[in-house]
Structure formats: structure tokens, C-alpha cells
Design a protein around this motif. Structure first.
Motif, PDB file in Angstrom:
ATOM      1  N   SER A 296       0.416  -3.423  -4.166  1.00 49.79           N
ATOM      2  CA  SER A 296      -0.471  -2.546  -4.222  1.00 49.79           C
ATOM      3  C   SER A 296       0.466  -0.877  -4.297  1.00 49.79           C
ATOM      4  O   SER A 296       0.471  -0.417  -3.318  1.00 49.79           O
ATOM      5  CB  SER A 296      -1.372  -2.352  -2.707  1.00 49.79           C
ATOM      6  OG  SER A 296      -2.208  -3.630  -2.824  1.00 49.79           O
TER       7      SER A 296
ATOM      8  N   LYS B 287      -4.107  -0.602  -6.914  1.00 52.36           N
ATOM      9  CA  LYS B 287      -5.329  -1.346  -6.764  1.00 52.36           C
ATOM     10  C   LYS B 287      -6.505  -0.392  -6.463  1.00 52.36           C
ATOM     11  O   LYS B 287      -6.345   0.570  -5.616  1.00 52.36           O
ATOM     12  CB  LYS B 287      -5.244  -2.359  -5.661  1.00 52.36           C
ATOM     13  CG  LYS B 287      -6.376  -3.224  -5.400  1.00 52.36           C
ATOM     14  CD  LYS B 287      -6.197  -4.431  -4.288  1.00 52.36           C
ATOM     15  CE  LYS B 287      -7.307  -5.216  -3.966  1.00 52.36           C
ATOM     16  NZ  LYS B 287      -6.835  -5.980  -2.939  1.00 52.36           N
TER      17      LYS B 287
ATOM     18  N   ILE C 271       0.834  -1.113   0.015  1.00 53.95           N
ATOM     19  CA  ILE C 271      -0.153   0.087  -0.165  1.00 53.95           C
ATOM     20  C   ILE C 271       0.939   1.106   0.062  1.00 53.95           C
ATOM     21  O   ILE C 271       0.905   1.986   0.973  1.00 53.95           O
ATOM     22  CB  ILE C 271      -0.964  -0.030   1.230  1.00 53.95           C
ATOM     23  CG1 ILE C 271      -1.440  -1.471   1.402  1.00 53.95           C
ATOM     24  CG2 ILE C 271      -1.959   1.003   1.000  1.00 53.95           C
ATOM     25  CD1 ILE C 271      -2.444  -1.360   2.408  1.00 53.95           C
TER      26      ILE C 271
ATOM     27  N   LEU D 109     -10.208  -0.251  -5.128  1.00 51.98           N
ATOM     28  CA  LEU D 109     -11.362  -0.806  -4.385  1.00 51.98           C
ATOM     29  C   LEU D 109     -12.730  -0.328  -4.683  1.00 51.98           C
ATOM     30  O   LEU D 109     -12.762   1.024  -5.003  1.00 51.98           O
ATOM     31  CB  LEU D 109     -11.240  -0.672  -2.915  1.00 51.98           C
ATOM     32  CG  LEU D 109     -10.036  -1.176  -2.104  1.00 51.98           C
ATOM     33  CD1 LEU D 109      -9.815  -0.783  -0.679  1.00 51.98           C
ATOM     34  CD2 LEU D 109      -9.907  -2.622  -2.259  1.00 51.98           C
TER      35      LEU D 109
ATOM     36  N   VAL E 216      -3.654   2.012  -3.060  1.00 47.48           N
ATOM     37  CA  VAL E 216      -4.945   1.485  -2.974  1.00 47.48           C
ATOM     38  C   VAL E 216      -6.060   2.780  -3.057  1.00 47.48           C
ATOM     39  O   VAL E 216      -5.983   3.652  -2.227  1.00 47.48           O
ATOM     40  CB  VAL E 216      -5.260   0.855  -1.917  1.00 47.48           C
ATOM     41  CG1 VAL E 216      -6.907   0.354  -1.621  1.00 47.48           C
ATOM     42  CG2 VAL E 216      -4.308  -0.442  -1.808  1.00 47.48           C
TER      43      VAL E 216
ATOM     44  N   LYS F 238      -3.004   4.933   0.649  1.00 47.33           N
ATOM     45  CA  LYS F 238      -4.534   4.758   0.545  1.00 47.33           C
ATOM     46  C   LYS F 238      -5.238   5.998   0.538  1.00 47.33           C
ATOM     47  O   LYS F 238      -4.977   6.856   1.614  1.00 47.33           O
ATOM     48  CB  LYS F 238      -5.083   3.833   1.639  1.00 47.33           C
ATOM     49  CG  LYS F 238      -6.551   3.210   1.243  1.00 47.33           C
ATOM     50  CD  LYS F 238      -7.260   2.382   2.151  1.00 47.33           C
ATOM     51  CE  LYS F 238      -8.521   2.100   2.043  1.00 47.33           C
ATOM     52  NZ  LYS F 238      -9.158   1.201   2.911  1.00 47.33           N
TER      53      LYS F 238
ATOM     54  N   TYR G  82      -0.456  -5.941  -7.848  1.00 47.92           N
ATOM     55  CA  TYR G  82      -1.212  -4.704  -8.182  1.00 47.92           C
ATOM     56  C   TYR G  82      -0.122  -3.596  -8.139  1.00 47.92           C
ATOM     57  O   TYR G  82       0.197  -2.970  -7.054  1.00 47.92           O
ATOM     58  CB  TYR G  82      -2.069  -4.585  -6.820  1.00 47.92           C
ATOM     59  CG  TYR G  82      -3.287  -5.615  -6.624  1.00 47.92           C
ATOM     60  CD1 TYR G  82      -4.045  -5.714  -7.635  1.00 47.92           C
ATOM     61  CD2 TYR G  82      -2.872  -6.719  -5.717  1.00 47.92           C
ATOM     62  CE1 TYR G  82      -4.996  -6.913  -7.741  1.00 47.92           C
ATOM     63  CE2 TYR G  82      -4.032  -7.724  -5.590  1.00 47.92           C
ATOM     64  CZ  TYR G  82      -4.914  -7.669  -6.861  1.00 47.92           C
ATOM     65  OH  TYR G  82      -5.896  -8.907  -6.480  1.00 47.92           O
TER      66      TYR G  82
END
Length: 215
Positions: free
Chosen positions: A152, A186, A127, A188, A159, A134, A179
Motif C-alpha cells: 500500500s 490502494k 500504508i 477502498l 490507501v 491514508k 498495491y
């Protein structure tokens, strides 16, 4: 307003380390014209070049910057480690190293990042993003620097759970696992009122992407 830490290092053996502020917890608190102009910031979790942890969902951080190298574990950001507030007209210059939730501006960003940028290399495990590990919405922002991690990993966001608009990334993006993307590692899925809210508009990437799967 108008606060700064001009020169010097901040080294912590615990969580909540920041070049100016370790932790805030006031939903109405807004910070403007604040900076950490030169130094090194290191801690465990919730580490930021300016603020380690900032909880102010009815406030904001505006016209702020950090020129600092930042090192931590979880929730490590060039400007803010964990951000629960809007970030506007802000920037970070320097390298950022962490483990999970690592970003050039914020390690984890719940609200919008707008008119902001990072210039520096970002490295971690998972991440990892040039702007945020994120993030929700990213608007009119950019990152220029390499991003390295395992999974990620994204040039802007590791993310994403929101909209990416009028933004770009320049640099080499490398992930050793899954990812990996020039803009987003990535995405979501999120929706409300029957409308899918994950969109990418008028944004671009310049550089090289290397990953194992889903790159």
C-alpha cells in the motif's frame, strides 16, 4: 495563531511528539500561521514535524509548515502524525521515516487536504504516501520525492477512501509487496446515497513505479 518553533530537535521516548505540539483534543481548535522551521522530530507513535496528534474536526490547520526530518512508528507525518481536521495551504520539507501510516504531510488524514505539498522522501513498511498514508479527499496538492515501502505505497496516498483531484506526484515509487501506484497504492470502496465516492480527476504522476503485485 502565529506560533512557531524556529530551531531545535524534539526527541521523545513515548507517543505524541511534535515539533510544536504533541497532542491536541479540542474539536473546535483551529491553528493558523504555525511552523517548525528547522530541526529533527522523533518519537514512538503519533509523531509529526509540527503536531503529533490533532483532533479538531470542526477546526482546521491553515498556512502551516514544517521543515524537519521526522521519524516514528505508527502515524508519522511530515506535518501531522494523525489528523482529524482539514489541512489547507500547508507544506512539509524533509524526509519522513515510519512503519505504518506514514506520509509527507500527514500519516493519517480523516478530512480534506487542500493546496498543500511535500518535498522530501518518505519511507516505511505499509500504508505509505507522499502526502498521506491514508486519506480522504486530496485537492490541488502535490508531492515531490521518492516513496519506499512494502505494501500500500502511493506517490500521493497509500490507501485512499475519497477523491483525488487536480494533484500530482513526481518521484520514484517502490514497494516490495502488493498495491503500489504512482498516485495511490490502494483504493477502498466507499459510497453514500448510491454514489461511488472514489474518483481521480485531473491528476498525474511522473516517475517510475516498482512493485510485486497490483502495481
Amino acid at each position: 495563531d502565529s506560533c512557531y518553533h524556529k530551531n531545535g530537535n524534539v526527541i521523545a521516548s513515548t507517543n505524541y511528539a511534535g515539533g510544536l505540539i504533541g497532542r491536541t483534543f479540542n474539536r473546535y481548535l483551529s491553528l493558523k500561521d504555525v511552523s517548525h522551521s528547522n530541526g529533527y522530530v522523533e518519537g514512538m507513535g503519533y509523531v509529526g514535524g509540527l503536531i503529533g496528534y490533532h483532533y479538531a474536526y470542526s477546526g482546521s490547520v491553515k498556512n502551516a509548515f514544517a521543515n524537519a526530518h521526522v521519524k516514528g512508528r505508527d502515524y508519522t507525518g511530515g506535518l501531522i502524525g494523525y489528523s482529524a481536521t482539514e489541512i489547507e495551504d500547508c507544506y512539509h520539507i524533509g524526509n519522513v521515516y515510519g512503519e505504518t501510516y506514514v506520509g509527507g504531510v500527514a500519516g493519517f488524514s480523516i478530512y480534506t487536504v487542500i493546496n498543500s505539498f511535500n518535498k522530501g522522501n518518505i519511507a516505511g513498511l505499509s500504508i505509505i504516501g507522499g502526502l498521506s498514508g491514508k486519506a480522504s479527499d486530496i485537492v490541488n496538492s502535490f508531492s515531490e520525492g521518492s516513496v519506499f515501502g512494502k505494501s500500500s505505497v502511493g506517490g500521493l496516498v497509500g490507501v485512499s477512501q475519497g477523491t483525488l483531484r487536480e494533484s500530482y506526484s513526481k518521484g520514484n515509487i517502490k514497494g516490495t509487496e502488493d498495491y503500489v501506484g504512482g498516485l495511490i497504492g490502494k483504493i477502498l470502496y466507499s459510497s453514500g446515497d448510491g454514489i461511488t465516492r472514489n474518483t481521480i480527476l485531473k491528476s498525474y504522476f511522473v516517475g517510475e513505479v516498482v512493485g510485486k503485485n497490483y502495481d
